[in-house]
Enzyme design. Sequence first.
Site, short mmCIF file in Angstrom:
data_model
loop_
_atom_site.label_atom_id
_atom_site.label_comp_id
_atom_site.label_asym_id
_atom_site.label_seq_id
_atom_site.Cartn_x
_atom_site.Cartn_y
_atom_site.Cartn_z
N HIS A 1 36.55 37.51 47.55
CA HIS A 1 37.03 38.86 47.92
C HIS A 1 36.54 39.95 46.97
O HIS A 1 36.37 39.73 45.78
CB HIS A 1 38.56 38.88 48.07
CG HIS A 1 39.35 38.68 46.81
ND1 HIS A 1 39.78 39.71 46.03
CD2 HIS A 1 39.82 37.54 46.22
CE1 HIS A 1 40.48 39.23 45.01
NE2 HIS A 1 40.51 37.92 45.09
N ASP B 1 39.14 38.90 38.69
CA ASP B 1 39.62 38.46 40.01
C ASP B 1 39.34 39.57 41.00
O ASP B 1 40.09 40.54 41.04
CB ASP B 1 41.11 38.14 39.90
CG ASP B 1 41.78 37.91 41.25
OD1 ASP B 1 41.07 37.71 42.24
OD2 ASP B 1 43.02 37.97 41.30
N GLU C 1 42.18 40.95 50.36
CA GLU C 1 42.79 39.68 49.97
C GLU C 1 44.10 39.93 49.22
O GLU C 1 45.11 39.26 49.45
CB GLU C 1 41.83 38.87 49.09
CG GLU C 1 42.20 37.39 48.95
CD GLU C 1 43.06 37.06 47.73
OE1 GLU C 1 43.46 35.91 47.59
OE2 GLU C 1 43.34 37.97 46.93
N GLU C 2 44.07 40.91 48.33
CA GLU C 2 45.27 41.20 47.52
C GLU C 2 46.37 41.85 48.35
O GLU C 2 47.50 41.98 47.89
CB GLU C 2 44.91 42.10 46.33
CG GLU C 2 43.83 41.54 45.40
CD GLU C 2 44.28 40.35 44.56
OE1 GLU C 2 45.43 39.90 44.70
OE2 GLU C 2 43.46 39.87 43.76
N ASP D 1 37.46 31.70 44.14
CA ASP D 1 38.40 32.62 43.48
C ASP D 1 38.77 32.01 42.12
O ASP D 1 38.25 30.95 41.75
CB ASP D 1 39.63 32.84 44.36
CG ASP D 1 40.26 34.22 44.16
OD1 ASP D 1 40.11 34.79 43.06
OD2 ASP D 1 40.90 34.71 45.09
N HIS E 1 45.90 39.18 36.99
CA HIS E 1 46.43 40.44 37.49
C HIS E 1 46.80 41.45 36.40
O HIS E 1 47.32 42.52 36.70
CB HIS E 1 47.61 40.22 38.46
CG HIS E 1 47.16 39.63 39.78
ND1 HIS E 1 47.98 39.53 40.87
CD2 HIS E 1 45.97 39.12 40.17
CE1 HIS E 1 47.32 39.00 41.88
NE2 HIS E 1 46.09 38.72 41.47
ZN LIG Z 1 41.56 36.65 43.79
#
Ligand SMILES: [Zn+2]
Length: 367
Positions: free
Chosen positions: A66, A180, A212-213, A235, A329
Site C-alpha cells: 500500500h 509502513d 489500506e490504513e 507489508d 504507526h
Molecule cells: Zn501497512
Amino acid sequence: MMDRLRNDLTALMGIPGLSGHEDRVRRAIADMLTAEGVENHSDRMGNLIASFEGDPDSPSVMLFTHMDQLGFIVRKIEDDGLIRVERMGGVPERALASQAVTICVPGGEDVEGVLYNKSHHATQANEKYRVLKAPDVRIDTGHGSKAAVKAAGVCIGSPVVYRPNVVQLANNRVAGTSVDDRAGCAVLLEVARNLKSRDGGPTVHLVFSVQEEFNLRGAVVTAQTLKPDVAIQIDLMLATDTPEMTDRGEMVLGGGPGMSLYSFHGRGTLNGVIPHPSAVRLFEETAEAEQISLQRSAQVGVLTDLSYVQLVGEGAVSIDVGFPMRYSHSSLEVCDLSDLDGLARLLVAALARIGPDFDLTRDGEPG
Ligand SMILES: [Zn+2]
C-alpha cells in the site's frame, strides 16, 4: 541494490500520502516505473497497476503493497487559528504530543504545524501522565486566526500527516515517516526492475494500493478486476526484539524477511489471514534454495488488505510476507535495509518458481 533501496525509500517517505489522498505518491511511483520502461496505469480508486504478462498455463499472481499512510483530517478551524482534527487510521495518541505535522494543500503550498502540548511549567500533577485524545489536540500553524489559516488553503477535510522525516541510523537501519508501507513500495520497485528483464515465469501484476490504513478499502477493488490465482501482500512484520515486545514473538530486526502464519485483528473488523499451505511452502523452499533467512510471524492485533483480497472470486492462494519493523504507526518507524534487500530477492526468486504445476488446491495436504 541496497543503495537503490535506501534512495527510493528516502524519496518515497518524503512525500505525504494520507489514505484517500495518495495522488502525489502514486505520481512519484508511476514516474519511477515509467523511467524504468515499465508500463503502468491506475484505476478509479487510485490503485497503481503494472502488469507483466507471462506463461498463460501458470497461475497469475497479484503482488501488492500500500501507498497510503495514516494521519488526520481537519474537522474545525477555531477563531484563534488553532486547528482541530479527527484521526484517520490507527494513529497512536500516546505518540502525538508536540509532533510536527504537514497539512496538505493540493495545488498550493503545504502548511506546516505542531501538535499542541500544554506547557510543562503549567502542567498539574494529575495531568502529567495523561494522554489527550486526537479530537482534543490542536494544531498550531502560526497563522493566529481562522481567516489566515483559510487563506493559506486549509479547510475542513484537509489531509494532515506527520511531517515527512528520515533519519539514517547505524547498521543500515532507517527511521522514517511511514516506513509502513513506503518500504514495501521500494521493494516492489526493485521487483519491477527485475521482472522487466526476466526470462519466462507467471503473469505478475504489481499493485501499489490505496486506502489500506482506512480499513482496507483499496486492493480488493483491483483484485476484483485482476482475479489473481495467487495473492501476495507486502507489508511490515511486527519486530518483537525490543524489551516491551519480546513476549509476542521471535521477529528480529535485521534477521531477514518474514512471512505470516496467522494474523487476526481481534477488534473492529475481526478479519485476518491464515495462509494457503502452497504459498507457505513456496516461500520456505525459495528461502532455503536462495539461502535467505526467513522469519515467522503469528500475531493478533494486525491485519492487511489481504484479509479481503483472499476472498475474491474463487478465493486466492494467499500469504503475507514482509520486513520486520519497529514502533509501528509512530511518527518515526524503523526498518533495516538488509531485510528489504532480502525480501526483494526472496520475492523475485519465489515468483520465478511459480509454474504450471503450482498447486492451487489443498489435495496434497497431510492435514
Ligand atoms: Zn501497512
